[in-house]
Design a protein around this motif. Structure first.
Motif, mmCIF file in Angstrom:
data_model
loop_
_atom_site.group_PDB
_atom_site.id
_atom_site.type_symbol
_atom_site.label_atom_id
_atom_site.label_comp_id
_atom_site.label_asym_id
_atom_site.label_seq_id
_atom_site.Cartn_x
_atom_site.Cartn_y
_atom_site.Cartn_z
ATOM 1 N N ASN A 49 81.079 -2.975 -9.652
ATOM 2 C CA ASN A 49 80.784 -3.397 -11.028
ATOM 3 C C ASN A 49 81.761 -4.469 -11.472
ATOM 4 O O ASN A 49 82.773 -4.733 -10.810
ATOM 5 C CB ASN A 49 80.783 -2.186 -11.970
ATOM 6 C CG ASN A 49 82.148 -1.550 -12.094
ATOM 7 O OD1 ASN A 49 82.910 -1.866 -12.988
ATOM 8 N ND2 ASN A 49 82.480 -0.655 -11.158
ATOM 9 N N SER A 50 81.429 -5.064 -12.588
ATOM 10 C CA SER A 50 82.214 -6.207 -13.053
ATOM 11 C C SER A 50 83.443 -5.758 -13.834
ATOM 12 O O SER A 50 83.371 -4.846 -14.646
ATOM 13 C CB SER A 50 81.345 -7.104 -13.942
ATOM 14 O OG SER A 50 82.143 -8.185 -14.389
ATOM 15 N N SER A 72 72.919 -8.105 -16.542
ATOM 16 C CA SER A 72 73.259 -6.751 -16.091
ATOM 17 C C SER A 72 74.271 -6.199 -17.069
ATOM 18 O O SER A 72 75.337 -6.773 -17.257
ATOM 19 C CB SER A 72 73.859 -6.807 -14.678
ATOM 20 O OG SER A 72 74.240 -5.509 -14.260
ATOM 21 N N ALA A 74 76.279 -2.591 -18.747
ATOM 22 C CA ALA A 74 76.679 -1.229 -18.395
ATOM 23 C C ALA A 74 75.626 -0.260 -18.902
ATOM 24 O O ALA A 74 75.291 -0.270 -20.090
ATOM 25 C CB ALA A 74 78.043 -0.914 -19.009
ATOM 26 N N VAL A 90 76.779 -10.796 -16.692
ATOM 27 C CA VAL A 90 77.235 -9.400 -16.504
ATOM 28 C C VAL A 90 78.252 -9.033 -17.569
ATOM 29 O O VAL A 90 79.020 -9.871 -18.054
ATOM 30 C CB VAL A 90 77.904 -9.137 -15.125
ATOM 31 C CG1 VAL A 90 76.876 -9.037 -14.019
ATOM 32 C CG2 VAL A 90 78.963 -10.154 -14.813
ATOM 33 N N ALA A 94 79.227 -3.301 -15.760
ATOM 34 C CA ALA A 94 77.823 -3.388 -15.324
ATOM 35 C C ALA A 94 77.766 -3.555 -13.813
ATOM 36 O O ALA A 94 78.654 -4.187 -13.211
ATOM 37 C CB ALA A 94 77.155 -4.571 -15.999
ATOM 38 N N PRO A 95 76.706 -3.013 -13.149
ATOM 39 C CA PRO A 95 76.576 -3.174 -11.701
ATOM 40 C C PRO A 95 76.519 -4.648 -11.308
ATOM 41 O O PRO A 95 75.926 -5.458 -12.028
ATOM 42 C CB PRO A 95 75.245 -2.488 -11.387
ATOM 43 C CG PRO A 95 74.989 -1.567 -12.530
ATOM 44 C CD PRO A 95 75.618 -2.203 -13.728
#
Ligand code: AMP
Ligand code: MG
Length: 398
Positions: A49-50, A72, A74, A90, A94-95
């Motif tokens: 994730n970021s 994207s 969370a 992102v 988030a993925p």
């Protein structure tokens, strides 16, 4: 006379740890896990994730302009994959979408009408928290040998562990003895004082990790003391009495222990303290501490706290120690090891200890304002100005 260490060794002998009980994580703070090893059943984080708000990109696109094809966030729906020449917006946590291998933070990019420009080529893995970065599935984590801290609870929660086995808190019965004692809230008549030891020792029991059970005060009457001790010995893991432990005409605690169980009476080369009655009644350890509040609390600290911790499976007294220099002469009893009430402070490069007041064993105020006990050895009659001594920290360094 026994030394402090000899007395401590004898007290620790035969201490059994309490049994284990399951507990919800929500109630587990301050509790001691029965086993320190925890095997992770999942990866933390479970997915890449970021670490920043920004744009997920392919580093192979270098500094080329990219088309933003989706978002994207969370907990949000799945984002489209990042194909060559594209990027996905992102958010932190988030993925990382399929295809992307780095994140360009918002601060390092410009986004004009769906076109992303980056100032410099991102490095592979930049601002990406890979799966299992913190803990990998199957990994064994060793929790600290200490009561659970908020951070350990957070870690267990992140691992999805909602309950665990902890040591039952040792039940410590507390008995104050003395005809002169009245509970807090009483209006004192001539010759009476408030019972300071019961509330103080109960707090010390809880601080050590035990459960305090305060018994009804007993007058200096052997039958009354016997009744309370007998009853408590049936349900407690440890019984701590204060007062009535000396050799005075109205000191009955020793006699009671002797009648109900077995007694070891010790004189310990410690100041404050000295007389300490120790025995067992039906397998339950019983300790009679001196009545003076400072003696009671200091001997609790030195002898009872380690016993409670041993029952929890914890070693030692759990206190930090520092070397502190002293710039005054504080008198003490020559043959005994003294635990003086001091304020330990950091002053520049030096750690110093200063007496917080009179060192009499009835003087609670200097103990209440102290953050340390200064250990001054046997065989000296005062601290030597300029010398260093070990200090046991009861609280944070000032
Ligand atoms: P004793 O050990 O019974 O000879 O008591 C020594 C001193 O401690 C006396 O001055 C007592 O009044 C005092 N003392 C004993 N028990 C307590 C207590 N629970 N709270 C405050 N002072 C106490
Ligand atoms: Mg008394």
């Amino acid at each position: 006379m026994l030394t402090v260490d000899e007395a401590l060794d004898r007290l620790r002998q035969g201490i059994r740890s309490t049994n284990v009980e399951p507990i919800d994580l929500a109630d587990a703070d301050g509790r001691v896990p029965a086993t320190r090893d925890v095997v992770a059943a999942i990866d933390v984080p479970p997915f890449a994730n970021s670490a920043m708000d920004g744009f997920a990109v392919r580093t192979s696109d270098g500094t080329e302009e990219r088309r933003i094809v989706g978002e994207s966030r969370a907990g949000g729906p799945a984002a489209p994959p990042v194909e060559p020449g594209t990027a996905v917006r992102v958010m932190t946590g988030a993925p990382i979408p399929d295809g992307a291998d780095a994140v360009v933070p918002i601060e390092e990019a410009t986004d004009e009408e769906g076109r992303l420009r980056v100032a410099k080529a991102p490095a592979p893995g930049a601002h990406v928290r890979r799966a299992a970065l913190d803990v990998a599935r199957g990994q064994t984590i060793e929790l600290p040998a200490a009561p659970l801290s908020p951070s350990s609870i957070g870690l267990l929660a992140a691992l999805g562990i909602g309950s665990l086995e902890v040591r039952r808190r040792p039940r410590v019965a507390i008995l104050s003895t003395g005809d002169e004692l009245r509970p807090v809230g009483s209006v004192l008549e001539r010759g009476e004082i408030h019972d300071a030891n019961a509330p103080a020792l109960a707090a010390a029991v809880r601080e050590a990790g035990g459960e305090a059970i305060v018994l009804e005060r007993a007058p200096d009457d052997p039958a009354e003391i016997e009744r309370r001790v007998d009853e408590a010995a049936g349900s407690a893991d440890l019984l701590v009495a204060s007062g009535g432990v000396s050799v005075g005409a109205h000191d009955h605690v020793r006699g009671v222990i002797e009648r109900l169980g077995t007694l070891d009476f010790w004189r310990i080369a410690v100041q404050p303290g000295k007389p300490l009655a120790y025995g067992r009644i039906g397998g339950v350890p019983v300790i009679g501490l001196p009545g003076n509040p400072v003696s009671a609390l200091v001997t609790f600290e030195l002898f009872v706290r380690p016993m409670i911790r041993a029952m929890l499976g914890l070693a030692g007294d759990g206190r930090q120690r520092v070397q502190a220099s002293v710039h005054e002469r504080i008198g003490k009893d020559l043959p005994r090891r003294a635990y003086l009430r001091v304020r330990v402070e950091r002053r520049g490069d030096e750690v110093t200890a200063t007496a917080t007041g009179g060192q009499g064993s009835s003087q609670l105020l200097p103990l209440a304002t102290a953050n340390g006990l200064l250990v001054v050895p046997e065989g000296v009659e005062a601290t030597e100005p300029g010398a260093c001594y070990e200090a046991i920290l009861l609280g944070a360094l000032a």
